[in-house]
Design a protein around this motif. Structure first.
Motif, PDB file in Angstrom:
ATOM      1  N   CYS A   8      19.613  26.887  46.522  1.00  0.00           N
ATOM      2  CA  CYS A   8      18.256  26.827  45.987  1.00  0.00           C
ATOM      3  C   CYS A   8      17.442  25.751  46.667  1.00  0.00           C
ATOM      4  O   CYS A   8      17.989  24.861  47.324  1.00  0.00           O
ATOM      5  CB  CYS A   8      18.298  26.588  44.484  1.00  0.00           C
ATOM      6  SG  CYS A   8      19.439  25.338  43.930  1.00  0.00           S
ATOM      7  N   GLY A   9      16.130  25.843  46.493  1.00  0.00           N
ATOM      8  CA  GLY A   9      15.205  24.973  47.193  1.00  0.00           C
ATOM      9  C   GLY A   9      15.299  23.511  46.781  1.00  0.00           C
ATOM     10  O   GLY A   9      15.557  23.189  45.624  1.00  0.00           O
ATOM     11  N   SER A  10      15.059  22.647  47.759  1.00  0.00           N
ATOM     12  CA  SER A  10      14.964  21.222  47.456  1.00  0.00           C
ATOM     13  C   SER A  10      13.519  20.884  47.070  1.00  0.00           C
ATOM     14  O   SER A  10      13.194  19.734  46.816  1.00  0.00           O
ATOM     15  CB  SER A  10      15.421  20.401  48.662  1.00  0.00           C
ATOM     16  OG  SER A  10      14.731  20.828  49.820  1.00  0.00           O
ATOM     17  N   SER A  11      12.638  21.898  47.042  1.00  0.00           N
ATOM     18  CA  SER A  11      11.247  21.721  46.590  1.00  0.00           C
ATOM     19  C   SER A  11      11.088  22.386  45.227  1.00  0.00           C
ATOM     20  O   SER A  11      11.920  23.200  44.824  1.00  0.00           O
ATOM     21  CB  SER A  11      10.287  22.403  47.571  1.00  0.00           C
ATOM     22  OG  SER A  11      10.587  22.032  48.884  1.00  0.00           O
ATOM     23  N   MET A  87      26.925  19.448  57.457  1.00  0.00           N
ATOM     24  CA  MET A  87      26.359  20.624  56.778  1.00  0.00           C
ATOM     25  C   MET A  87      27.367  21.770  56.773  1.00  0.00           C
ATOM     26  O   MET A  87      27.456  22.533  55.818  1.00  0.00           O
ATOM     27  CB  MET A  87      25.085  21.087  57.495  1.00  0.00           C
ATOM     28  CG  MET A  87      24.005  20.061  57.580  1.00  0.00           C
ATOM     29  SD  MET A  87      23.512  19.470  55.961  1.00  0.00           S
ATOM     30  CE  MET A  87      22.020  20.399  55.690  1.00  0.00           C
ATOM     31  N   ARG A  90      29.816  21.225  54.094  1.00  0.00           N
ATOM     32  CA  ARG A  90      29.213  21.496  52.787  1.00  0.00           C
ATOM     33  C   ARG A  90      29.300  22.994  52.475  1.00  0.00           C
ATOM     34  O   ARG A  90      29.747  23.402  51.415  1.00  0.00           O
ATOM     35  CB  ARG A  90      27.748  21.060  52.811  1.00  0.00           C
ATOM     36  CG  ARG A  90      27.011  21.349  51.519  1.00  0.00           C
ATOM     37  CD  ARG A  90      25.513  21.294  51.726  1.00  0.00           C
ATOM     38  NE  ARG A  90      24.853  20.349  50.830  1.00  0.00           N
ATOM     39  CZ  ARG A  90      23.557  20.086  50.882  1.00  0.00           C
ATOM     40  NH1 ARG A  90      22.802  20.660  51.788  1.00  0.00           N
ATOM     41  NH2 ARG A  90      23.000  19.256  50.026  1.00  0.00           N
ATOM     42  N   LYS A  91      28.877  23.806  53.444  1.00  0.00           N
ATOM     43  CA  LYS A  91      28.895  25.256  53.209  1.00  0.00           C
ATOM     44  C   LYS A  91      30.310  25.764  53.012  1.00  0.00           C
ATOM     45  O   LYS A  91      30.556  26.614  52.163  1.00  0.00           O
ATOM     46  CB  LYS A  91      28.234  25.986  54.381  1.00  0.00           C
ATOM     47  CG  LYS A  91      26.726  25.878  54.362  1.00  0.00           C
ATOM     48  CD  LYS A  91      26.097  26.804  55.379  1.00  0.00           C
ATOM     49  CE  LYS A  91      26.468  26.395  56.791  1.00  0.00           C
ATOM     50  NZ  LYS A  91      25.801  27.199  57.811  1.00  0.00           N
ATOM     51  N   GLY A 106      13.936  29.391  47.279  1.00  0.00           N
ATOM     52  CA  GLY A 106      14.103  28.223  48.135  1.00  0.00           C
ATOM     53  C   GLY A 106      13.516  28.514  49.500  1.00  0.00           C
ATOM     54  O   GLY A 106      12.931  29.580  49.730  1.00  0.00           O
ATOM     55  N   GLY A 107      13.710  27.578  50.416  1.00  0.00           N
ATOM     56  CA  GLY A 107      13.144  27.681  51.754  1.00  0.00           C
ATOM     57  C   GLY A 107      14.190  28.071  52.788  1.00  0.00           C
ATOM     58  O   GLY A 107      15.196  28.717  52.471  1.00  0.00           O
ATOM     59  N   PRO A 108      13.992  27.652  54.034  1.00  0.00           N
ATOM     60  CA  PRO A 108      14.893  28.028  55.120  1.00  0.00           C
ATOM     61  C   PRO A 108      16.342  27.613  54.872  1.00  0.00           C
ATOM     62  O   PRO A 108      17.276  28.341  55.230  1.00  0.00           O
ATOM     63  CB  PRO A 108      14.339  27.285  56.337  1.00  0.00           C
ATOM     64  CG  PRO A 108      12.929  26.951  55.987  1.00  0.00           C
ATOM     65  CD  PRO A 108      12.853  26.837  54.499  1.00  0.00           C
ATOM     66  N   GLY A 109      16.553  26.444  54.268  1.00  0.00           N
ATOM     67  CA  GLY A 109      17.923  25.980  54.008  1.00  0.00           C
ATOM     68  C   GLY A 109      18.649  26.932  53.066  1.00  0.00           C
ATOM     69  O   GLY A 109      19.813  27.279  53.285  1.00  0.00           O
ATOM     70  N   THR A 110      17.945  27.362  52.044  1.00  0.00           N
ATOM     71  CA  THR A 110      18.525  28.290  51.068  1.00  0.00           C
ATOM     72  C   THR A 110      18.914  29.599  51.758  1.00  0.00           C
ATOM     73  O   THR A 110      20.008  30.133  51.548  1.00  0.00           O
ATOM     74  CB  THR A 110      17.484  28.563  49.954  1.00  0.00           C
ATOM     75  OG1 THR A 110      17.121  27.311  49.376  1.00  0.00           O
ATOM     76  CG2 THR A 110      18.028  29.500  48.894  1.00  0.00           C
ATOM     77  N   GLU A 112      19.482  30.110  54.955  1.00  0.00           N
ATOM     78  CA  GLU A 112      20.563  29.880  55.925  1.00  0.00           C
ATOM     79  C   GLU A 112      21.915  29.967  55.217  1.00  0.00           C
ATOM     80  O   GLU A 112      22.830  30.635  55.684  1.00  0.00           O
ATOM     81  CB  GLU A 112      20.368  28.503  56.581  1.00  0.00           C
ATOM     82  CG  GLU A 112      21.148  28.288  57.860  1.00  0.00           C
ATOM     83  CD  GLU A 112      22.596  27.885  57.628  1.00  0.00           C
ATOM     84  OE1 GLU A 112      23.401  28.098  58.535  1.00  0.00           O
ATOM     85  OE2 GLU A 112      22.931  27.388  56.547  1.00  0.00           O
ATOM     86  N   GLU A 113      22.008  29.315  54.077  1.00  0.00           N
ATOM     87  CA  GLU A 113      23.280  29.292  53.348  1.00  0.00           C
ATOM     88  C   GLU A 113      23.602  30.678  52.789  1.00  0.00           C
ATOM     89  O   GLU A 113      24.733  31.161  52.871  1.00  0.00           O
ATOM     90  CB  GLU A 113      23.194  28.267  52.215  1.00  0.00           C
ATOM     91  CG  GLU A 113      23.052  26.841  52.727  1.00  0.00           C
ATOM     92  CD  GLU A 113      22.786  25.835  51.614  1.00  0.00           C
ATOM     93  OE1 GLU A 113      21.727  25.919  50.963  1.00  0.00           O
ATOM     94  OE2 GLU A 113      23.650  24.976  51.377  1.00  0.00           O
TER      95      GLU A 113
HETATM   96  P1  AMP Z   1      15.533  24.372  51.406  1.00  0.00           P
HETATM   97  O1  AMP Z   1      15.718  25.744  50.852  1.00  0.00           O
HETATM   98  O2  AMP Z   1      15.039  24.390  52.833  1.00  0.00           O
HETATM   99  O3  AMP Z   1      14.724  23.485  50.505  1.00  0.00           O
HETATM  100  O4  AMP Z   1      16.995  23.740  51.492  1.00  0.00           O
HETATM  101  C1  AMP Z   1      17.834  23.832  50.394  1.00  0.00           C
HETATM  102  C2  AMP Z   1      19.139  23.123  50.639  1.00  0.00           C
HETATM  103  O5  AMP Z   1      19.809  23.714  51.758  1.00  0.00           O
HETATM  104  C3  AMP Z   1      19.003  21.641  50.962  1.00  0.00           C
HETATM  105  O6  AMP Z   1      19.991  20.955  50.206  1.00  0.00           O
HETATM  106  C4  AMP Z   1      19.355  21.579  52.449  1.00  0.00           C
HETATM  107  O7  AMP Z   1      19.983  20.351  52.788  1.00  0.00           O
HETATM  108  C5  AMP Z   1      20.360  22.700  52.564  1.00  0.00           C
HETATM  109  N1  AMP Z   1      20.553  23.163  53.934  1.00  0.00           N
HETATM  110  C6  AMP Z   1      19.610  23.358  54.881  1.00  0.00           C
HETATM  111  N2  AMP Z   1      20.162  23.793  56.029  1.00  0.00           N
HETATM  112  C7  AMP Z   1      21.496  23.839  55.820  1.00  0.00           C
HETATM  113  C8  AMP Z   1      22.627  24.166  56.630  1.00  0.00           C
HETATM  114  N3  AMP Z   1      22.478  24.544  57.900  1.00  0.00           N
HETATM  115  N4  AMP Z   1      23.864  24.098  56.069  1.00  0.00           N
HETATM  116  C9  AMP Z   1      24.030  23.686  54.791  1.00  0.00           C
HETATM  117  N5  AMP Z   1      23.002  23.360  53.968  1.00  0.00           N
HETATM  118  C10 AMP Z   1      21.755  23.429  54.477  1.00  0.00           C
END
Ligand code: AMP
Length: 187
Positions: A8-11, A87, A90-91, A106-110, A112-113
């Motif tokens: 989920c998003g960090s925002s 990272m 973590r995954k 969430g955003g790109p991080g969400t 990606e995971e």
């Molecule tokens: P975001 O959705 O962009 O707000 O990111 C949500 C979460 O995904 C945050 O905790 C990021 O640190 C995490 N995140 C972003 N990129 C990766 C990655 N490549 N591998 C693992 N976690 C990530």
């Protein structure tokens, strides 16, 4: 199911509906006795889902790389905070521990995971349910893109059907329990 990973998003997102959706999922997990596994932050939608789990008496396990502990602000009230190096770790840890995977808005991080998990389902590297909690229709454009991929034959229809999409957390988790994994991708 004992543990579910939630990406989920960090925002916070532009609407209060996103945090409300995260809280509803958190409460539902706690009521079912399913532990939350997530990125370990106290900010944004990540914080909202973890707070709701803990307030409802559930278990919340955070997994966070050391270098993000101050930036994403590690949640101090978790049942367990696992600090890893990278990272990728973590995954991997989240994937190992969880019996299913949910993406909240969430955003790109969400993404990606979540898509790592999606593609691992195609490759038969796991047989666990995965899906989107489509709060406020947030993921409608993504579902549309995936339908386009299937229509244009860059993805098999069976993987689109394997991904569970629901607006209601109870329905999403009910469908997780009834999940049948797709066949392994062939070329
Ligand atoms: P975001 O959705 O962009 O707000 O990111 C949500 C979460 O995904 C945050 O905790 C990021 O640190 C995490 N995140 C972003 N990129 C990766 C990655 N490549 N591998 C693992 N976690 C990530």
């Amino acid at each position: 199911m004992n543990k579910v990973a939630v990406y989920c998003g960090s925002s916070d997102g532009a609407s209060d509906a996103y945090k409300a959706g995260a809280r509803a999922l958190g409460r539902e997990l706690a009521e079912r006795g399913v532990a939350l596994v997530y990125g370990g932050a106290c900010v944004g939608i990540m914080g909202a889902v973890a707070d709701a789990v803990l307030e409802a008496g559930g278990q919340a396990i955070g997994i966070m790389p050391a270098f993000l502990q101050n930036r994403e602000i590690a949640h101090r009230g978790l049942s367990e905070l696992v600090v890893v190096e990278t990272m990728h770790e973590r995954k991997a840890k989240m994937a190992e521990q969880a019996d299913g995977f949910i993406a909240l808005p969430g955003g790109p991080g969400t993404l990606e995971e979540f898509f790592e998990i999606f593609t691992w389902a195609q490759l038969g590297l796991h047989r666990k349910p995965f899906g989107l909690l489509n709060v406020n229709g947030y993921y409608d454009p993504l579902v549309e893109l995936l339908r386009h991929m299937a229509k244009e034959r860059f993805m098999q229809e069976q993987y689109l059907s394997a991904m569970i999409v629901e607006e209601d957390p109870a329905r999403l988790l009910d469908r997780f329990s009834a999940y049948t994994p797709p066949a392994v991708k062939t070329y």
